[in-house]
Design a protein around this motif. Structure first.
Motif, PDB file in Angstrom:
ATOM      1  N   ARG A  75       0.820  -1.197   0.000  1.00 63.58           N
ATOM      2  CA  ARG A  75       0.000   0.000   0.000  1.00 63.58           C
ATOM      3  C   ARG A  75       0.859   1.253   0.000  1.00 63.58           C
ATOM      4  NH1 ARG A  75      -4.233  -0.524  -2.258  1.00 63.58           N
ATOM      5  NH2 ARG A  75      -5.238   1.222  -1.225  1.00 63.58           N
ATOM      6  N   GLN A  76       1.971   1.226   0.780  1.00 60.25           N
ATOM      7  CA  GLN A  76       2.864   2.381   0.803  1.00 60.25           C
ATOM      8  C   GLN A  76       3.522   2.595  -0.561  1.00 60.25           C
ATOM      9  OE1 GLN A  76       1.756   3.834   4.101  1.00 60.25           O
ATOM     10  NE2 GLN A  76       3.521   4.777   3.164  1.00 60.25           N
ATOM     11  N   TYR A  79       0.998   4.311  -2.564  1.00 58.00           N
ATOM     12  CA  TYR A  79       0.932   5.716  -2.150  1.00 58.00           C
ATOM     13  C   TYR A  79       2.062   6.518  -2.779  1.00 58.00           C
ATOM     14  CZ  TYR A  79      -2.203   4.157   1.649  1.00 58.00           C
ATOM     15  OH  TYR A  79      -3.230   3.635   2.385  1.00 58.00           O
ATOM     16  N   ILE A  95      -7.847   4.194  -4.219  1.00 60.72           N
ATOM     17  CA  ILE A  95      -8.330   4.212  -2.839  1.00 60.72           C
ATOM     18  C   ILE A  95      -9.207   2.989  -2.610  1.00 60.72           C
ATOM     19  CG2 ILE A  95      -9.536   5.531  -1.058  1.00 60.72           C
ATOM     20  CD1 ILE A  95      -9.226   8.018  -2.836  1.00 60.72           C
ATOM     21  N   SER A 143      -7.415  -2.081   3.603  1.00 59.54           N
ATOM     22  CA  SER A 143      -8.214  -0.922   3.229  1.00 59.54           C
ATOM     23  C   SER A 143      -7.488   0.356   3.646  1.00 59.54           C
ATOM     24  CB  SER A 143      -9.581  -0.990   3.915  1.00 59.54           C
ATOM     25  OG  SER A 143     -10.329   0.174   3.675  1.00 59.54           O
ATOM     26  N   ASP A 144      -7.604   1.392   2.814  1.00 57.04           N
ATOM     27  CA  ASP A 144      -7.021   2.696   3.149  1.00 57.04           C
ATOM     28  C   ASP A 144      -7.907   3.469   4.118  1.00 57.04           C
ATOM     29  OD1 ASP A 144      -4.863   2.544   1.143  1.00 57.04           O
ATOM     30  OD2 ASP A 144      -6.514   2.650  -0.279  1.00 57.04           O
ATOM     31  N   VAL A 274      -8.655   5.450   9.912  1.00 58.85           N
ATOM     32  CA  VAL A 274      -7.396   5.376   9.169  1.00 58.85           C
ATOM     33  C   VAL A 274      -6.299   4.940  10.124  1.00 58.85           C
ATOM     34  CG1 VAL A 274      -8.048   7.162   7.500  1.00 58.85           C
ATOM     35  CG2 VAL A 274      -6.865   7.822   9.601  1.00 58.85           C
ATOM     36  N   LEU A 280      -1.126   9.247   4.836  1.00 58.80           N
ATOM     37  CA  LEU A 280      -1.966   8.868   3.705  1.00 58.80           C
ATOM     38  C   LEU A 280      -1.621   9.706   2.471  1.00 58.80           C
ATOM     39  CD1 LEU A 280      -5.441   8.570   5.460  1.00 58.80           C
ATOM     40  CD2 LEU A 280      -4.049   6.695   4.563  1.00 58.80           C
ATOM     41  N   VAL A 284      -6.400  10.287  -0.776  1.00 61.50           N
ATOM     42  CA  VAL A 284      -7.198   9.791   0.351  1.00 61.50           C
ATOM     43  C   VAL A 284      -7.529  10.940   1.299  1.00 61.50           C
ATOM     44  CG1 VAL A 284      -7.347   8.125   2.232  1.00 61.50           C
ATOM     45  CG2 VAL A 284      -6.090   7.526   0.159  1.00 61.50           C
TER      46      VAL A 284
END
Length: 302
Positions: A75-76, A79, A95, A143-144, A274, A280, A284
């Motif tokens: 996820r990072q 991002y 997202i 999930s974000d 979050v 984030l 997001v």
């Protein structure tokens, strides 16, 4: 210790698939190549990650821990890519949202329509989940953003209040309960109910409340949306517990009455969950700002 992002992505695919073969297919690898990569990853970590049998694969405790870390790492990486797209910090990215029934069916479609219309580089994966699964998904990086209603028990997460809604009882015009100023949930149990589909957040919550009373809910029919519930109530099929925001919207075109629910849980605070707001990506954070400032949320809080 060196981790290859491709190996972590492969491991996630396998963990989320019914078998190593299916996971390998998602990663565009042969089963043999995927198996070799997983064995190398296990050797590097000094831990077995998967149990393999004829039915597929199952994560070991070490595999569960790696899956949580791998999801967060990937996820990072997403991002990072999103922050350096040609669209700008909040104009691009993906997202993933886990949300409750009310959010998915009532206000998110309107909010996301405007948000995505202004940001052609943003994509969204919206999934309806139960509150406990929403919390777990944000915690483990699946999930974000999580959207829930009611009390928040989420150690390790940041909860951002953004609106308030109430649960009310919807009844047909002229129903015996329509003359009451307020009712309890127990007062409604002698009448047939119209409910949401099995597995929905609200239906699960109501069933839990009824079971705590040692009673049962007379479900005459279950449908997929609050609009369908209101249609059924209007025609006299039954009564139903629904969010006040939904009841007010549908009462403009349907004949139904609303009765106050005299229950401590009827007033529901909506929260965004979050892991770390500051970390984030821009898209997001922009969606969170949009949700907090959207007119529909201000109206529901009044």
């Amino acid at each position: 210790m060196h981790f290859d992002l491709a190996d972590l992505r492969l491991f996630i695919h396998i963990a989320e698939s019914p078998s190593l073969t299916q996971g390998a297919k998602r990663a565009f690898l042969s089963p043999a190549a995927a198996s070799a990569r997983i064995k190398a990853l296990e050797g590097q970590l000094g831990s077995r990650l998967l149990y393999r049998d004829n039915r597929g694969v199952e994560l070991t405790p070490a595999g569960q821990r790696l899956l949580q870390h791998a999801r967060l790492i990937m996820r990072q990486v997403e991002y990072l890519k999103g922050d350096f797209t040609e669209h700008g910090a909040d104009q691009g990215g993906h997202i993933r949202i886990f949300a409750n029934t009310t959010a998915v069916t009532e206000f998110l479609p309107e909010v996301l329509a405007g948000f995505l219309g202004a940001r052609p580089g943003v994509t969204v994966d919206l999934q309806e989940r139960l509150n406990r699964d929403i919390v777990r998904g944000v915690l483990d990086g699946s999930s974000d953003l999580g959207i829930i209603a009611g009390p928040v028990v989420a150690p390790g997460l940041q909860a951002i209040h953004f609106s308030t809604d109430r649960l009310v009882l919807g009844v047909p015009v002229g129903h015996p309960l329509s003359q009451r100023a307020a009712v309890t949930l127990r007062d409604t149990l002698e009448y047939p109910h119209v409910g949401l589909h099995e597995g929905s957040t609200l239906q699960t919550f109501l069933r839990d409340q009824v079971e705590r009373m040692g009673a049962s809910l007379q479900l005459r029919i279950q449908v997929s949306s609050f609009e369908a519930i209101c249609r059924m109530i209007e025609t006299g099929v039954g009564i139903g517990v629904i969010p006040e925001s939904a009841a007010l919207r549908h009462s403009r075109t349907m004949q139904l009455s609303m009765v106050k629910l005299d229950e401590p849980w009827a007033l529901r605070e909506r929260s965004l969950l979050v892991r770390d707001l500051d970390s984030l990506p821009g898209c997001v954070r922009a969606l969170i700002d949009t949700l907090r400032n959207h007119p529909s949320q201000a109206a529901s809080s009044s």
